[in-house]
Enzyme design. Structure first.
Site, mmCIF file in Angstrom:
data_model
loop_
_atom_site.group_PDB
_atom_site.id
_atom_site.type_symbol
_atom_site.label_atom_id
_atom_site.label_comp_id
_atom_site.label_asym_id
_atom_site.label_seq_id
_atom_site.Cartn_x
_atom_site.Cartn_y
_atom_site.Cartn_z
ATOM 1 N N ARG A 91 23.789 8.072 27.590
ATOM 2 C CA ARG A 91 22.369 8.103 27.943
ATOM 3 C C ARG A 91 22.035 9.292 28.832
ATOM 4 N NH1 ARG A 91 21.227 2.032 27.401
ATOM 5 N NH2 ARG A 91 19.009 1.823 27.655
ATOM 6 N N ARG A 130 9.978 -9.101 23.174
ATOM 7 C CA ARG A 130 11.410 -9.325 22.897
ATOM 8 C C ARG A 130 11.896 -10.608 23.553
ATOM 9 N NH1 ARG A 130 15.942 -4.784 23.754
ATOM 10 N NH2 ARG A 130 15.187 -4.654 25.901
ATOM 11 N N ARG A 163 14.112 -10.948 29.135
ATOM 12 C CA ARG A 163 14.880 -10.244 30.161
ATOM 13 C C ARG A 163 13.956 -9.810 31.298
ATOM 14 N NH1 ARG A 163 18.097 -5.704 26.794
ATOM 15 N NH2 ARG A 163 17.507 -4.519 28.652
HETATM 16 P P1 ADP Z 1 17.700 -1.420 25.917
HETATM 17 O O1 ADP Z 1 18.404 -2.339 24.945
HETATM 18 O O2 ADP Z 1 16.346 -1.922 26.242
HETATM 19 O O3 ADP Z 1 17.776 0.009 25.470
HETATM 20 P P2 ADP Z 1 19.981 -1.761 27.571
HETATM 21 O O4 ADP Z 1 20.210 -3.212 27.406
HETATM 22 O O5 ADP Z 1 20.784 -0.846 26.741
HETATM 23 O O6 ADP Z 1 18.457 -1.490 27.324
HETATM 24 O O7 ADP Z 1 20.196 -1.339 29.079
HETATM 25 C C1 ADP Z 1 19.752 -2.143 30.159
HETATM 26 C C2 ADP Z 1 20.014 -1.435 31.484
HETATM 27 O O8 ADP Z 1 21.432 -1.232 31.658
HETATM 28 C C3 ADP Z 1 19.420 -0.033 31.595
HETATM 29 O O9 ADP Z 1 18.077 -0.073 32.011
HETATM 30 C C4 ADP Z 1 20.342 0.593 32.654
HETATM 31 O O10 ADP Z 1 20.027 0.147 33.953
HETATM 32 C C5 ADP Z 1 21.697 0.028 32.282
HETATM 33 N N1 ADP Z 1 22.422 0.891 31.317
HETATM 34 C C6 ADP Z 1 22.739 0.601 30.031
HETATM 35 N N2 ADP Z 1 23.426 1.605 29.443
HETATM 36 C C7 ADP Z 1 23.551 2.572 30.386
HETATM 37 C C8 ADP Z 1 24.142 3.865 30.407
HETATM 38 N N3 ADP Z 1 24.758 4.395 29.336
HETATM 39 N N4 ADP Z 1 24.057 4.580 31.557
HETATM 40 C C9 ADP Z 1 23.459 4.092 32.656
HETATM 41 N N5 ADP Z 1 22.881 2.885 32.708
HETATM 42 C C10 ADP Z 1 22.911 2.116 31.588
HETATM 43 P P1 ADP Z 2 16.999 -1.849 21.596
HETATM 44 O O1 ADP Z 2 18.376 -2.425 21.446
HETATM 45 O O2 ADP Z 2 16.869 -0.478 21.011
HETATM 46 O O3 ADP Z 2 16.477 -1.939 22.979
HETATM 47 P P2 ADP Z 2 16.122 -4.241 20.127
HETATM 48 O O4 ADP Z 2 16.985 -4.261 18.928
HETATM 49 O O5 ADP Z 2 16.424 -5.201 21.212
HETATM 50 O O6 ADP Z 2 16.012 -2.740 20.712
HETATM 51 O O7 ADP Z 2 14.618 -4.453 19.662
HETATM 52 C C1 ADP Z 2 13.536 -4.530 20.594
HETATM 53 C C2 ADP Z 2 12.505 -5.562 20.134
HETATM 54 O O8 ADP Z 2 11.845 -5.082 18.946
HETATM 55 C C3 ADP Z 2 13.128 -6.901 19.753
HETATM 56 O O9 ADP Z 2 12.208 -7.899 20.149
HETATM 57 C C4 ADP Z 2 13.272 -6.831 18.241
HETATM 58 O O10 ADP Z 2 13.205 -8.114 17.639
HETATM 59 C C5 ADP Z 2 12.081 -5.961 17.828
HETATM 60 N N1 ADP Z 2 12.374 -5.095 16.681
HETATM 61 C C6 ADP Z 2 13.556 -4.466 16.378
HETATM 62 N N2 ADP Z 2 13.435 -3.741 15.259
HETATM 63 C C7 ADP Z 2 12.164 -3.854 14.850
HETATM 64 C C8 ADP Z 2 11.412 -3.298 13.745
HETATM 65 N N3 ADP Z 2 11.981 -2.457 12.855
HETATM 66 N N4 ADP Z 2 10.106 -3.638 13.640
HETATM 67 C C9 ADP Z 2 9.530 -4.478 14.548
HETATM 68 N N5 ADP Z 2 10.174 -5.031 15.601
HETATM 69 C C10 ADP Z 2 11.472 -4.730 15.760
#
Ligand code: ADP
Ligand code: ADP
Length: 224
Positions: A91, A130, A163
């Site tokens: 990231r 979500r 979350r």
């Molecule tokens: P999302 O699915 O919405 O992209 P994540 O679940 O991957 O978010 O990440 C949640 C939180 O965990 C981030 O907001 C950050 O605080 C931390 N995090 C996750 N991956 C990383 C990374 N590669 N480097 C630093 N912080 C991270």
């Molecule tokens: P990320 O891991 O990148 O943070 P998620 O897979 O958790 O993203 O998806 C974020 C939200 O968007 C979830 O509530 C999921 O169900 C929804 N979502 C994921 N893919 C799609 C799509 N192609 N169209 C609409 N909603 C989606």
């Protein structure tokens, strides 16, 4: 067989976790999601969890040193010897460099960086709807990808929750962090010829079909 060493790139809410869930079954790859690993550590109150919690609550990234160690142990594990799927790592440019150097030292390289594109307004819509399974982190959306029974995970019957960092004020900040620190990686992987773009605004099934087809082609090329 050729290795598939893959990373997923995209803003929070792009659908990385949703796609990874589907792709793991198709390609039998070990899947490492840094967000899931960190949330589990917070729940267990391990040293990693205690250090990471304050950053996560604010929507900031945890320091590179903390997350790099955790993820490189996984990439080096026996189960990842034939490939892996990383979600949420790297990231930052620092993390990308650590991954690149570590793979190089082991005579390995990334196969592709899978970028899921979604505009900011859509990210906000998605994260506010979500719902995440408390046990294994499977993701749903109240409107776009609902579970069969409201509030219950289709895959393991666990309760679905929102979350804390998906609350609107934190989502805005996470998007800013993405634009500042993670977006530059798109250029970096593009220059290396590793970037594959996917239109994340298509429905989940279509995005999946597209990524799967691309990976099948890459896998064939690796075998040649
Ligand atoms: P999302 O699915 O919405 O992209 P994540 O679940 O991957 O978010 O990440 C949640 C939180 O965990 C981030 O907001 C950050 O605080 C931390 N995090 C996750 N991956 C990383 C990374 N590669 N480097 C630093 N912080 C991270
Ligand atoms: P990320 O891991 O990148 O943070 P998620 O897979 O958790 O993203 O998806 C974020 C939200 O968007 C979830 O509530 C999921 O169900 C929804 N979502 C994921 N893919 C799609 C799509 N192609 N169209 C609409 N909603 C989606």
């Amino acid at each position: 067989m050729g290795q598939l060493n893959l990373i997923l790139v995209g803003p929070p809410g792009a659908g990385k976790g949703t796609q990874a869930d589907r792709l793991r079954g198709d390609f039998d790859l070990p899947y490492y999601a840094t967000g899931d690993i960190l949330r589990a550590a917070v729940k267990e109150e391990s040293e990693l969890g205690r250090e990471a919690k304050a950053y996560m609550d604010k929507g900031d990234l945890v320091p590179d040193a903390l997350i790099c160690k955790v993820i490189m142990e996984r990439v080096d594990s026996t189960e990842a010897a034939d490939g892996f799927l990383l979600d949420g790592f790297p990231r930052t440019q620092g993390q990308a460099d650590v991954l690149n150097d570590a793979l190089e030292r082991r005579g390995r390289k990334l196969t592709a960086a899978l970028q899921i594109d979604v505009p900011d307004e859509e990210v906000i819509r998605r994260l506010s709807g979500r719902r995440t399974c408390v046990k294994n982190g499977h993701n749903y959306h109240v409107e776009f990808d609902p579970p069969k029974n409201e509030g219950v995970c289709d895959q393991d019957g666990s309760r679905l929750i929102q979350r804390d960092d998906d609350k609107p004020e934190t989502v805005r900040h996470r998007l800013d962090v993405f634009h500042e620190q993670t977006k530059p990686l798109v250029d970096y992987y593009e220059k290396k010829g590793l970037l594959r773009h996917f239109d994340g605004e298509r429905p989940p099934g279509e995005v999946h079909a597209h990524i799967r087809a691309t990976l099948a082609t890459l896998q064939l090329e690796e075998k040649l």
